[in-house]
Design an enzyme around this catalytic site. Structure first.
Site, PDB file in Angstrom:
ATOM      1  CG  HIS A  48       0.747   5.165   2.217  1.00 20.18           C
ATOM      2  ND1 HIS A  48       1.143   6.341   1.613  1.00 20.18           N
ATOM      3  CD2 HIS A  48      -0.104   4.572   1.336  1.00 20.18           C
ATOM      4  CE1 HIS A  48       0.552   6.452   0.433  1.00 20.18           C
ATOM      5  NE2 HIS A  48      -0.200   5.393   0.242  1.00 20.18           N
TER       6      HIS A  48
ATOM      7  CG  HIS B 239      -5.027   4.639  -7.276  1.00 19.67           C
ATOM      8  ND1 HIS B 239      -5.623   3.940  -6.247  1.00 19.67           N
ATOM      9  CD2 HIS B 239      -3.764   4.925  -6.850  1.00 19.67           C
ATOM     10  CE1 HIS B 239      -4.767   3.798  -5.260  1.00 19.67           C
ATOM     11  NE2 HIS B 239      -3.629   4.379  -5.593  1.00 19.67           N
TER      12      HIS B 239
ATOM     13  CE1 TYR C  40       0.155  11.143  -4.218  1.00 19.49           C
ATOM     14  CE2 TYR C  40       0.656   9.893  -2.229  1.00 19.49           C
ATOM     15  CZ  TYR C  40       0.029   9.994  -3.453  1.00 19.49           C
ATOM     16  OH  TYR C  40      -0.731   8.958  -3.920  1.00 19.49           O
TER      17      TYR C  40
END
Length: 334
Positions: free
Chosen positions: A299, A273, A308
């Site tokens: 998402h 990941h 992020y």
């Protein structure tokens, strides 16, 4: 006899449709008495209060199998989830599902935490178990309340997103391309680095899913199909590979060995990941738009993508410009 005529001319109903439920009443006419008796017997046939179901004595494992039969088989990770839930049921001693209690699950959670399990992983597993009852009740397979409704998830410490530096990316990609035993390793890894795909999504790619300079990801975690552009060079390499092979083989463990060989140390559970994190992190550090990143990653909620946001060069720069010390910058304090 259920209906008898009294000496005063009235009619007396004495009916016991089931043992322990006896109804007695007097009426002026025989017709009223007959209607009352009929209504009492009708209630017995259609109302659970008068006709309670036998107690559900199925074990937790049986409920899990029933969930898989009715619903779990239709979801992407249904088989894996079923196996995980059966393992939990075994650790709990496979109790009767209806009498299962939150306290029993909390006791197991304590043991798992002491053994080093991550709170987030525990929350995910137990939410799956909780959803078994919810789904079966929705489908009418059980008629009792969810015994895990009062279970609250653990509140884990938010983790800092781990990603590879440019130097680490160069080292890893170079090592993967030189690894001739598994030539597909480099391709899968570079798909993740170039598109932000999950490892499983990249590994499921086939040539028909690569078209016009883009890759199309289907059967994703969010159930949404998404399309992400790729470079011509990567597309040509994919075309050359799929000209000889139909699909990528399973190679997650081989990738983990290569990461270790490159002396890259990663947080637990982030071996593959980290490629997705690396794409998203560098996308934001290079000035990318957070909404565009949300769509690229697939998402369903912007909250997931916001982890992020702090990597953007302009993120919260007003904190530097507007803090109370900024007015004295370059000057001595009074």
């Amino acid at each position: 006899m259920a209906i008898t005529k009294l000496e005063d001319g009235r009619w007396f109903v004495d009916v016991e449709p089931i043992k322990g439920k006896r109804f007695r009443k007097r009426f002026k006419t025989k017709g009223e008495a007959q209607r009352f008796e009929a209504s009492v017997r009708a209630k017995l046939a259609v109302t659970p209060e008068w006709n309670p179901r036998p107690k559900d004595t199925r074990r937790l494992s049986q409920l899990i199998e029933r969930w898989y039969e009715l619903h779990g088989h239709a979801i992407t990770s249904g088989r894996r989830r079923r196996n995980m839930l059966l393992f939990i049921a075994a650790k709990l001693g496979n109790p009767i599902a209806q009498t299962f209690t939150v306290s029993a699950l909390v006791a197991l959670r304590k043991v798992e935490l002491e053994e080093g399990a991550l709170p987030r992983s525990i929350n995910v597993r137990y939410s799956y178990l909780k959803s078994i009852y919810t789904e079966l009740r929705r489908l009418g397979d059980i008629d009792y309340a969810n015994p895990l409704d009062t279970l609250k998830p653990l509140k884990p410490q938010q983790e800092v997103v781990s990603f590879l530096s440019k130097a680490q990316v160069a080292t890893l990609v170079s090592a993967l391309r030189d690894y001739s035993t598994f030539p597909h390793l480099a391709l899968i890894s570079e798909i993740c680095l170039a598109t932000g795909a999950r490892w499983s999504e990249a590994q499921r790619l086939t040539w028909p899913m690569v078209r016009a300079g883009c890759v199309v990801f289907a059967n994703t975690k969010s159930k949404r199909v998404r399309t992400v552009p790729i470079s011509q060079e990567l597309q040509d390499r994919l075309e050359a590979y799929f000209a000889k092979k139909n699909r990528f083989p399973f190679c997650r463990e081989a990738f983990a060995r290569m990461v270790k060989r490159c002396n890259i140390v990663l947080p637990r559970g982030q071996c593959t990941h980290v490629l997705r994190h690396t794409f998203a992190s560098h996308f934001m550090m290079n000035g990318g738009n957070i909404l565009a990143l949300k769509e690229i990653l697939g998402h369903t909620s912007l909250n997931m993508t916001m982890r992020y946001a702090h990597l953007s060069p302009e993120y919260l720069q007003d904190a530097v410009r507007l803090n109370p010390l900024s007015m004295y910058e370059g000057e001595s304090l009074p």
